[in-house]
Design a protein around this motif. Structure first.
Motif, short mmCIF file in Angstrom:
data_model
loop_
_atom_site.label_atom_id
_atom_site.label_comp_id
_atom_site.label_asym_id
_atom_site.label_seq_id
_atom_site.Cartn_x
_atom_site.Cartn_y
_atom_site.Cartn_z
N ARG A 159 0.82 -1.20 0.00
CA ARG A 159 0.00 0.00 0.00
C ARG A 159 0.86 1.25 0.00
O ARG A 159 0.62 2.19 -0.75
CB ARG A 159 -0.92 -0.01 1.22
N LEU A 160 1.90 1.22 0.84
CA LEU A 160 2.78 2.38 0.91
C LEU A 160 3.50 2.61 -0.42
O LEU A 160 3.57 3.72 -0.93
CB LEU A 160 3.79 2.22 2.05
N ALA A 161 3.99 1.52 -0.99
CA ALA A 161 4.74 1.63 -2.24
C ALA A 161 3.85 2.12 -3.37
O ALA A 161 4.24 2.97 -4.17
CB ALA A 161 5.36 0.29 -2.60
N GLY A 182 -2.66 -7.28 -1.61
CA GLY A 182 -3.46 -6.31 -0.87
C GLY A 182 -4.90 -6.76 -0.78
O GLY A 182 -5.34 -7.64 -1.52
N ASP A 183 -5.64 -6.13 0.11
CA ASP A 183 -7.03 -6.55 0.29
C ASP A 183 -7.90 -5.96 -0.82
O ASP A 183 -7.47 -5.11 -1.59
CB ASP A 183 -7.53 -6.13 1.68
N LEU A 188 -9.46 -2.03 -5.12
CA LEU A 188 -10.43 -1.16 -5.79
C LEU A 188 -9.93 0.28 -5.83
O LEU A 188 -10.10 0.98 -6.83
CB LEU A 188 -11.78 -1.22 -5.05
N ARG A 189 -9.27 0.71 -4.74
CA ARG A 189 -8.73 2.07 -4.74
C ARG A 189 -7.62 2.22 -5.77
O ARG A 189 -7.48 3.25 -6.42
CB ARG A 189 -8.20 2.42 -3.34
N CYS A 190 -6.80 1.17 -5.92
CA CYS A 190 -5.74 1.19 -6.93
C CYS A 190 -6.35 1.31 -8.32
O CYS A 190 -5.88 2.09 -9.16
CB CYS A 190 -4.90 -0.08 -6.87
N GLY A 382 -20.35 -3.96 -8.95
CA GLY A 382 -19.89 -3.22 -7.78
C GLY A 382 -19.99 -4.03 -6.51
O GLY A 382 -19.42 -3.65 -5.48
N ALA A 383 -20.69 -5.14 -6.55
CA ALA A 383 -20.79 -5.99 -5.36
C ALA A 383 -19.47 -6.72 -5.16
O ALA A 383 -18.72 -6.95 -6.11
CB ALA A 383 -21.93 -6.98 -5.52
#
Lengths: 399, 285
Positions: A159-161, A182-183, A188-190, A382-383
């Motif tokens: 996440r940090l990288a 990652g979770d 999804l954020r990536c 989206g589910a």
């Protein structure tokens, strides 16, 4: 930033040859010994005659079996690997997510590593200082940002990288299979961040085995096989070709086939809701599988069966015509049977379909192809989760 | 390190380079600073005594050499000269060892990120130099105490000779770091060879003795004297002693300039070898 019409990545006749030297690291003694014995090291071409252009602002996917040369291609674009011949030109600031956190030092804190990693990516120190809060927020580490990364979980590390790389405003971003870690929420954020980079006209080169993600994000796909770019084009047909030619029979998937072959599965076609041949299907829509069979004689009361497994072997579902209450009196010669999954309740991912034809009493296996037919599913709903459950809410009643 | 928006990476058979090839001094310095910071912080964060170890090790070694050499050769040996020699030798030995591993130890980085590779041995040498400069403070404190107790000559710092000698020594160490870092990628057994050569070099260099001790052997054997002076550490260590201690004259024979010239020559050779070898780093790591 790419202007329309600019070429961001240009490869001309690029080849990369490696010397095979086994597992041992190179040594002076080893080199001398093989020189005295007059043995020339074996060579192989990881990539050959690669010529392609990626226009600025486009997202290109690179797919192919393991060891086909995908990662070499990315290394050549990034400038870390020196080509044996040819030339690659990459315009603008390049940032590679080839391996996230490669420059992290375990004894330094998250904050110190952010600055170190940013320096490696060529981001000016002031920029990092200005954006540090955003980076920290995106990584979502909270107070752990002041802890040595030695104490981080692998998810926190990534996440940090990714946060540093995503905030580095690259013109060209190279992504190699890193989003598999990652979770789910972070993935999804990536993906959101990747969409944002696409909107801002950045160029992305994307190596992935997650075919559904490639289909969703890429404008074009390069198919690499044994060091050659064998196809280039629209994602859907290129992925279909990859799945049909290189993943199935004899491909990287472990498959099995057995049976008496009194009747055999001759040809299988996957079709989407519109009846078009496809390899990637959408959650919530129909998926059709047309199975053509060929019988040597008359077969009384055959049973057609299927099962679906996830790519990592979880048995999802299996059924047959007998269980479904469809009795087939007899078959002879050639014919076609259609299996329909409607609505498809699988979520994003890669799956393997097995097909079988056997006798009514299960005593005779005529033909069984285990894990033979790969396909991918994309979930636009989206589910989240492993399977789509048909669920419904009853609005609350007031009072 | 990657290029700015207007530039591009051109990757050919000769290795990747950034065009246009203008100097990117700021970005390079920032990355160098970050890498040096990583070396130093990484080294001292793990241990409670931190930086103290960097000073304690040469101090203990100097004490050991003095005690045992006095048992062997008697009072001819003065501790102040051994202290100067051992501190400088530690700088060289550590630079060689750390420099050799500077590329192989950062395999992940070299394989995954494009940035000027020479920054790795440079950062490693620079971190050792900072260490040495800090340990020099301790060295002069120790020399002061020894002089006050009458066990050594007085301390006198030559403001020109000392920085010049340190600069030449750093040049030599950086050259060897470049050379060995490249060699270690191509031949992983370099480290064994270097271990052996380092111990030999330690004994043939005037680290724990000074040239006066060799006089009886050198007399009448001009070729031996030439060989001794051609070792770059002979003029450098003698120079460092002359720059730090009272009563040490530094008058190398004129032709011993060749020994001093070995330092820039090593740097030039190291740079040339590293430049050529770096193309294949990612393949061999």
């Amino acid at each position: 930033m790419g202007e329309a019409g600019d070429i961001a990545i240009e490869a001309r006749g690029v080849g990369k040859r490696y010397r095979v030297r086994g597992h041992a690291p190179p040594t002076l003694f080893g080199r001398l010994a093989s020189a005295i014995r007059g043995r020339r090291p074996d060579e192989f071409w990881a990539l050959r005659e690669a010529t392609f252009e990626v226009p600025a602002g486009r997202t290109f996917g690179v797919i192919g079996p393991n060891g086909s040369g995908k990662s070499s291609l990315l290394g050549l674009v990034a400038g870390t690997i020196t080509p044996t011949c040819g030339r690659v030109t990459t315009r603008g600031r390049v940032c590679s997510l080839l391996e996230l956190g490669a420059g992290f030092h375990p004894d330094l804190t998250g904050r110190e590593n952010v600055f170190l990693n940013a320096a490696l990516l060529g981001i000016p120190r002031e920029d990092v200082r200005r954006r540090f809060d955003r980076i920290a927020e995106f990584a979502g580490l909270g107070p752990f940002i002041e802890e040595p990364v030695r104490h981080y979980s692998s998810g926190m590390y990534v996440r940090l990288a990714f946060a540093v790389a995503a905030e580095s405003e690259p013109d060209v971003l190279l992504i190699d299979e890193v989003l598999a870690v990652g979770d789910v929420a972070f993935q999804l954020r990536c993906l959101d961040r990747i969409r944002e980079l696409q909107r801002r006209n950045r160029t992305l080169l994307f190596v992935s085995h997650a075919l559904q993600t490639v289909e969703e994000f890429c404008h074009e796909v390069l198919l690499v096989h044994r060091g050659s770019i064998v196809a280039r084009g629209e994602p859907a047909p290129t992925i279909l070709r990859y799945i049909r030619e290189f993943m199935g029979e004899g491909g990287p998937v472990y498959t099995q086939e057995f049976g008496t072959r009194e009747v055999e599965i001759a040809d299988v076609t996957f079709r989407d809701a519109d009846g078009r041949e496809a390899a990637v299907f959408e959650t919530g829509w129909p998926m059709h599988v047309d199975v053509r069979w060929r019988a040597r004689g008359r077969i009384e009361r055959p049973v057609f069966g299927f099962s679906v497994k996830t790519a990592n072997g979880l048995y999802v579902f299996g059924s047959n015509t007998q269980i479904a209450g469809v009795e087939i009196r007899a078959i002879e010669g050639e014919g076609k049977i259609r299996l329909t999954l409607d609505p498809l309740t699988l979520m994003s991912g890669q799956y393997l379909l097995s097909l079988a034809i056997h006798s009514w009493d299960h005593a005779r296996q005529f033909h069984r192809r285990e894990d033979w037919y790969p396909f991918a599913v994309r979930n636009p709903t989206g589910a989240l989760g492993a399977f789509f459950l048909n669920s419904r809410w009853t609005p609350p009643s007031q009072g | 390190m990657t290029a700015g928006s207007a530039s591009r990476i051109v990757n050919t058979r000769l290795g990747a380079r950034i065009e246009p090839s203008g100097p990117r001094v700021r970005a390079t310095l920032e990355l160098l600073g970050a890498l040096v910071g990583r070396e130093l912080k990484g080294r001292y964060k793990g241990s409670a005594l931190g930086f103290l170890w960097a000073v304690l090790v040469p101090l203990f070694m100097a004490a050991i050499y003095v005690v045992f050499l006095r048992m062997l050769v008697g009072r001819a040996l003065t501790p102040d000269r051994v202290v100067v020699g051992v501190f400088a030798w530690q700088f060289t030995a550590q630079s060689v060892q750390a420099g050799m591993a500077s590329v192989t130890g950062n395999a992940n980085l070299v394989k995954k990120v494009f940035f000027p590779r020479w920054l790795l041995p440079a950062a490693s040498t620079l971190a050792q130099l900072i260490n040495y400069l800090l340990s020099l403070l301790v060295q002069f404190a120790v020399l002061g105490v020894l002089a006050a107790r009458g066990a050594a000559a007085g301390v006198s710092v030559d403001p020109l000779l000392l920085p010049a000698a340190v600069a030449l020594l750093t040049m030599l160490n950086f050259g060897m770091a470049l050379l060995l870092a490249a060699a270690h990628v191509h031949f992983r057994d370099t480290q064994h060879l270097v271990g052996v050569l380092l111990s030999a070099w330690f004994f043939v260099s005037p680290v724990m003795y000074d040239l006066d001790l060799l006089r009886p052997w050198l007399a009448g054997r001009p070729w031996l004297e030439a060989a001794v002076w051609l070792n770059p550490l002979t003029p450098l260590l003698t120079g460092l002693r002359a720059a730090s201690l009272d009563g040490v004259a530094w008058l190398p024979p004129p032709w011993a300039a060749a020994g001093l010239a070995v330092a820039p020559a090593t740097l030039a050779l190291g740079a040339a070898v590293f430049r050529r070898a770096q193309r294949h780093f990612a393949d061999l790591l």
